[in-house]
Design a protein around this motif. Structure first.
Motif, PDB file in Angstrom:
ATOM      1  N   ASN A   1       0.828  -1.210   0.000  1.00 58.30           N
ATOM      2  CA  ASN A   1       0.000   0.000   0.000  1.00 58.30           C
ATOM      3  C   ASN A   1       0.858   1.254   0.000  1.00 58.30           C
ATOM      4  OD1 ASN A   1      -2.254  -1.534  -0.052  1.00 58.30           O
ATOM      5  ND2 ASN A   1      -2.927  -1.095   2.039  1.00 58.30           N
ATOM      6  N   ASP A   2       2.006   1.182   0.673  1.00 57.48           N
ATOM      7  CA  ASP A   2       2.913   2.342   0.716  1.00 57.48           C
ATOM      8  C   ASP A   2       3.423   2.672  -0.686  1.00 57.48           C
ATOM      9  OD1 ASP A   2       2.635   2.859   3.352  1.00 57.48           O
ATOM     10  OD2 ASP A   2       4.418   1.740   3.997  1.00 57.48           O
ATOM     11  N   THR A   3       3.797   1.586  -1.436  1.00 58.64           N
ATOM     12  CA  THR A   3       4.309   1.858  -2.776  1.00 58.64           C
ATOM     13  C   THR A   3       3.211   2.395  -3.674  1.00 58.64           C
ATOM     14  OG1 THR A   3       4.039  -0.501  -3.182  1.00 58.64           O
ATOM     15  CG2 THR A   3       6.291   0.305  -2.892  1.00 58.64           C
ATOM     16  N   SER A   4       1.983   1.862  -3.529  1.00 59.36           N
ATOM     17  CA  SER A   4       0.898   2.376  -4.364  1.00 59.36           C
ATOM     18  C   SER A   4       0.601   3.823  -4.018  1.00 59.36           C
ATOM     19  CB  SER A   4      -0.367   1.519  -4.195  1.00 59.36           C
ATOM     20  OG  SER A   4      -0.912   1.709  -2.912  1.00 59.36           O
ATOM     21  N   SER A   5       0.803   4.182  -2.726  1.00 53.03           N
ATOM     22  CA  SER A   5       0.566   5.573  -2.310  1.00 53.03           C
ATOM     23  C   SER A   5       1.546   6.528  -2.979  1.00 53.03           C
ATOM     24  CB  SER A   5       0.663   5.666  -0.781  1.00 53.03           C
ATOM     25  OG  SER A   5       0.937   6.959  -0.374  1.00 53.03           O
ATOM     26  N   THR A   6       2.832   6.077  -3.060  1.00 54.54           N
ATOM     27  CA  THR A   6       3.814   6.971  -3.689  1.00 54.54           C
ATOM     28  C   THR A   6       3.589   7.040  -5.198  1.00 54.54           C
ATOM     29  OG1 THR A   6       5.376   5.141  -3.805  1.00 54.54           O
ATOM     30  CG2 THR A   6       5.633   6.660  -1.961  1.00 54.54           C
ATOM     31  N   LYS A   7       3.096   5.939  -5.810  1.00 52.23           N
ATOM     32  CA  LYS A   7       2.840   5.943  -7.241  1.00 52.23           C
ATOM     33  C   LYS A   7       1.756   6.950  -7.626  1.00 52.23           C
ATOM     34  CE  LYS A   7       4.181   1.266  -8.563  1.00 52.23           C
ATOM     35  NZ  LYS A   7       3.673  -0.079  -8.889  1.00 52.23           N
ATOM     36  N   LYS A   8       0.880   7.256  -6.703  1.00 54.92           N
ATOM     37  CA  LYS A   8      -0.229   8.163  -6.999  1.00 54.92           C
ATOM     38  C   LYS A   8       0.259   9.586  -7.280  1.00 54.92           C
ATOM     39  CE  LYS A   8      -3.585   5.508  -4.360  1.00 54.92           C
ATOM     40  NZ  LYS A   8      -4.158   5.313  -3.033  1.00 54.92           N
ATOM     41  N   HIS A   9       1.465   9.915  -6.779  1.00 54.43           N
ATOM     42  CA  HIS A   9       1.983  11.274  -6.964  1.00 54.43           C
ATOM     43  C   HIS A   9       2.738  11.379  -8.285  1.00 54.43           C
ATOM     44  CE1 HIS A   9       0.852  12.013  -2.842  1.00 54.43           C
ATOM     45  NE2 HIS A   9       1.613  11.026  -2.427  1.00 54.43           N
ATOM     46  N   ASN A  10       2.051  11.126  -9.382  1.00 52.18           N
ATOM     47  CA  ASN A  10       2.723  11.064 -10.675  1.00 52.18           C
ATOM     48  C   ASN A  10       1.789  11.592 -11.745  1.00 52.18           C
ATOM     49  OD1 ASN A  10       3.921  10.200 -13.105  1.00 52.18           O
ATOM     50  ND2 ASN A  10       4.902   8.468 -12.070  1.00 52.18           N
ATOM     51  N   ILE A  11       2.339  12.417 -12.647  1.00 52.04           N
ATOM     52  CA  ILE A  11       1.496  13.005 -13.697  1.00 52.04           C
ATOM     53  C   ILE A  11       0.893  11.945 -14.610  1.00 52.04           C
ATOM     54  CG2 ILE A  11       3.311  13.365 -15.441  1.00 52.04           C
ATOM     55  CD1 ILE A  11       2.007  16.216 -15.828  1.00 52.04           C
ATOM     56  N   LEU A  12       1.516  10.756 -14.685  1.00 54.03           N
ATOM     57  CA  LEU A  12       0.977   9.680 -15.511  1.00 54.03           C
ATOM     58  C   LEU A  12      -0.359   9.166 -14.981  1.00 54.03           C
ATOM     59  CD1 LEU A  12       4.229   7.637 -16.298  1.00 54.03           C
ATOM     60  CD2 LEU A  12       3.018   9.232 -17.803  1.00 54.03           C
ATOM     61  N   ASP A  13      -0.626   9.418 -13.679  1.00 52.89           N
ATOM     62  CA  ASP A  13      -1.908   9.005 -13.110  1.00 52.89           C
ATOM     63  C   ASP A  13      -3.075   9.805 -13.682  1.00 52.89           C
ATOM     64  OD1 ASP A  13      -1.982   6.845 -10.928  1.00 52.89           O
ATOM     65  OD2 ASP A  13      -0.125   7.920 -10.524  1.00 52.89           O
ATOM     66  N   LEU A  14      -2.772  10.958 -14.322  1.00 56.55           N
ATOM     67  CA  LEU A  14      -3.838  11.702 -15.010  1.00 56.55           C
ATOM     68  C   LEU A  14      -4.229  10.992 -16.305  1.00 56.55           C
ATOM     69  CD1 LEU A  14      -2.501  15.372 -14.593  1.00 56.55           C
ATOM     70  CD2 LEU A  14      -4.147  14.177 -13.157  1.00 56.55           C
ATOM     71  N   PHE A  15      -3.463   9.916 -16.660  1.00 57.29           N
ATOM     72  CA  PHE A  15      -3.764   9.109 -17.851  1.00 57.29           C
ATOM     73  C   PHE A  15      -3.832   7.616 -17.482  1.00 57.29           C
ATOM     74  CE2 PHE A  15      -1.684  12.966 -19.227  1.00 57.29           C
ATOM     75  CZ  PHE A  15      -2.442  13.384 -20.312  1.00 57.29           C
ATOM     76  N   CYS A  16      -4.270   7.333 -16.227  1.00 61.62           N
ATOM     77  CA  CYS A  16      -4.194   5.954 -15.724  1.00 61.62           C
ATOM     78  C   CYS A  16      -5.149   4.998 -16.456  1.00 61.62           C
ATOM     79  CB  CYS A  16      -4.444   5.909 -14.221  1.00 61.62           C
ATOM     80  SG  CYS A  16      -6.069   6.527 -13.751  1.00 61.62           S
ATOM     81  N   ASN A  17      -6.247   5.514 -17.015  1.00 55.17           N
ATOM     82  CA  ASN A  17      -7.106   4.704 -17.886  1.00 55.17           C
ATOM     83  C   ASN A  17      -7.739   5.618 -18.936  1.00 55.17           C
ATOM     84  OD1 ASN A  17      -9.564   5.895 -16.805  1.00 55.17           O
ATOM     85  ND2 ASN A  17      -9.271   4.592 -14.995  1.00 55.17           N
ATOM     86  N   TRP A  18      -8.411   5.025 -19.913  1.00 58.08           N
ATOM     87  CA  TRP A  18      -8.951   5.812 -21.033  1.00 58.08           C
ATOM     88  C   TRP A  18      -9.971   6.854 -20.549  1.00 58.08           C
ATOM     89  CZ3 TRP A  18      -8.550   8.196 -25.197  1.00 58.08           C
ATOM     90  CH2 TRP A  18      -9.644   8.601 -25.967  1.00 58.08           C
ATOM     91  N   HIS A  19     -10.766   6.490 -19.558  1.00 61.74           N
ATOM     92  CA  HIS A  19     -11.800   7.392 -19.026  1.00 61.74           C
ATOM     93  C   HIS A  19     -11.173   8.663 -18.442  1.00 61.74           C
ATOM     94  CE1 HIS A  19     -15.429   8.674 -16.973  1.00 61.74           C
ATOM     95  NE2 HIS A  19     -14.769   8.698 -15.823  1.00 61.74           N
ATOM     96  N   ILE A  20     -10.136   8.498 -17.607  1.00 66.03           N
ATOM     97  CA  ILE A  20      -9.459   9.648 -16.982  1.00 66.03           C
ATOM     98  C   ILE A  20      -8.617  10.392 -18.019  1.00 66.03           C
ATOM     99  CG2 ILE A  20      -7.708  10.313 -15.264  1.00 66.03           C
ATOM    100  CD1 ILE A  20     -10.279   9.633 -13.929  1.00 66.03           C
TER     101      ILE A  20
END
Length: 523
Positions: free
Chosen positions: A324-343
């Motif tokens: 969960n800690d690693t997933s938390s740090t992954k969230k702080h990334n501009i690529l998460d604005l493109f994490c799926n087609w909907h977003i």
């Protein structure tokens, strides 16, 4: 009471962003000028007017094609142009027209500037004219580049380290760099310090929007976020006022920077937002902030954060797993604005609206420079015209919704762009009114998108989303001057481009969800 104090303190500092963004309008003015001369002047001739000094000629100066004829005390007669000077071989009588031989020289003795309006600007300080003119033209684009980079960097830092520390650093930075700009010793140090000032100004504005959005309740969120823009517009009005009163660029810069001092002295009292603390699972800290809010607002029984979030106490004690800690740090990334087609589709649409809003805003603003008259009053009115536009936007957003207000105003700005093309060129007043209507309509869309972006994304990437959107907005503001240069290809080309972009943005906005009255998402 607590939210009101936090809001007005944060919004007040947004004035300084408006101040620094527009400061170069008067700081980098290029006054009338001619080549310097190698000696003392005895008489000056300009067409039929004869004067004893060049200072008296400037009121008659009308075009860059003009030249001044001067006679020195040693009897030499010189013709002074803007970027060259020539010495007449035969100097028997002082006349404006001369058909004889002349020797051409470069401006090795510097330049003489018209100081009737401005005693000193950065252009006159470092002779940014003629072959160095391009350096003066780089001042605003370089500032906007700093704004672009600062928006992303500080948006990302605010999501990682919290909103509070970024607000502290950027507001102090605006004051320090603002004063430092006034005392730079050459052009290059001036540009570097202005670049840093742009980064912290942009960082503050982006994070302040997120900060006030996370503190203010759903009922007041629309008015609160939109009127941060109103404070920015008031900053533009302050620039016009200080520019009118102070005519030496470095004193002007100091006065503008001092406007930010009250906030710098008290910004350390601003707390971190409970939203960010909860997203980082710092429940005890969040509870402390909620308790302070309760005391200020005289609420006898403050809510329990653990109950509010339905968090099990034993879950808190046992902590989180490494995954969960690693997933938390992954969230702080501009690529998460493109994490799926909907977003990703949502992000592309939002970015296009940011870009179009900024492009249209600056294309209409740059066109309004040709209104003539008093430039200080013009700039003051450009700031003032934004105030009613945000009121209209707020009423529309609260009554119709964010999306349902954004779409009609984007379409309206596209329609106005087309209408201006059909107005005859000699109908000046009608063209001016249409340009102001266009700026008004694109201003509504431009102001609305900040809040809409903050509401479309969860807490963990909210600052990053607003920051990246602001980056697209600054890209639009850098492109806008080049867009205006396309007038040489076809006079309506800039308006056609803005119209097409606005229409495309309106069509894509139809696919975005409505956020009016919805709670902010956390994950």
């Amino acid at each position: 009471r607590f939210q009101a104090c936090v809001y007005f303190a944060s919004a007040f500092q947004a004035m300084s962003c408006g101040i620094h963004y527009l400061a170069s309008v008067f700081m980098a003015v290029t006054p009338n000028f001619v080549c310097g001369i190698p000696g003392n002047v005895s008489s000056v001739l300009f067409y039929n007017s004869s004067e004893s000094s060049i200072e008296n000629i400037w009121t008659l100066w009308t075009s860059t094609e003009n030249y001044i004829v001067v006679q020195l005390e040693n009897g030499e007669i010189w013709e002074l142009n803007q970027c060259s000077r020539s010495k007449r071989e035969v100097s028997l009588n002082l006349a404006y027209e001369y058909k004889g031989n002349k020797s051409m020289f470069s401006c090795s003795d510097g330049f003489l500037y018209d100081d009737t309006k401005w005693k000193s600007t950065v252009v006159t300080q470092w002779d940014l004219v003629c072959n160095r003119e391009w350096l003066a033209k780089l001042i605003q684009p370089t500032f906007m580049l700093g704004v672009l980079i600062g928006a992303v960097i500080f948006g990302d830092i605010a999501d990682r380290l919290g909103r509070q520390c970024v607000i502290w650093f950027t507001s102090a930075g605006q004051f320090v760099f603002g004063i430092a700009v006034a005392f730079t010793f050459d052009y290059y140090s001036f540009m570097i310090v202005r670049f840093l000032l742009a980064m912290v100004s942009s960082g503050y504005l982006v994070v302040a929007f997120v900060y006030v959005t996370e503190f203010v309740g759903i009922k007041a969120r629309t008015w609160a976020s939109m009127h941060v823009h109103a404070f920015f517009a008031m900053g533009i009005m302050v620039v016009a006022l200080v520019g009118f009163l102070v005519r030496t660029w470095w004193v002007y810069q100091v006065f503008l920077s001092i406007a930010t001092l009250p906030f710098v002295l008290c910004c350390w009292m601003l707390p971190e937002t409970p939203f960010w603390l909860l997203s980082e699972e710092r429940y005890e800290d969040a509870q402390k902030v909620v308790n302070i809010m309760a005391r200020w607002n005289k609420v006898s029984t403050p809510c329990k954060v653990s109950e509010l979030c339905s968090v099990q106490q034993d879950d808190l004690v046992s902590g989180r797993t490494g995954d969960n800690d690693t997933s938390s740090t992954k969230k702080h990334n501009i690529l998460d604005l493109f994490c799926n087609w909907h977003i990703a589709r949502r992000t592309i649409t939002v970015w296009l609206i940011w870009f179009t809003g900024s492009l249209g805003y600056y294309v209409f603003s740059l066109s309004s420079v040709n209104l003539g008259g008093n430039e200080y009053l013009n700039l003051f009115l450009i700031g003032a015209v934004e105030l009613p536009c945000y009121v209209i936007a707020c009423i529309g957003m609260d009554k119709l919704g964010r999306r349902n207000t954004l779409i009609p105003f984007l379409i309206l700005s596209a329609v106005i762009c087309v209408l201006i093309m059909f107005i005859p060129q000699d109908f000046n007043i009608l063209i001016i009114l249409a340009n102001m209507a266009g700026k008004f309509s694109i201003g509504v869309a431009f102001g609305l998108i900040y809040l809409y972006t903050a509401e479309l994304y969860p807490t963990i990437v909210r600052s990053l989303a607003v920051g990246s959107g602001s980056m697209m907005c600054r890209a639009g503001s850098v492109v806008a001057p080049f867009c205006v240069y396309l007038r040489s290809v076809w006079i309506f080309m800039p308006l056609l481009l803005v119209g097409i972009m606005a229409l495309l943005s309106a069509i894509l906005t139809i696919m975005l969800p409505e956020t009016l009255g919805k709670p902010l998402t956390n994950t």
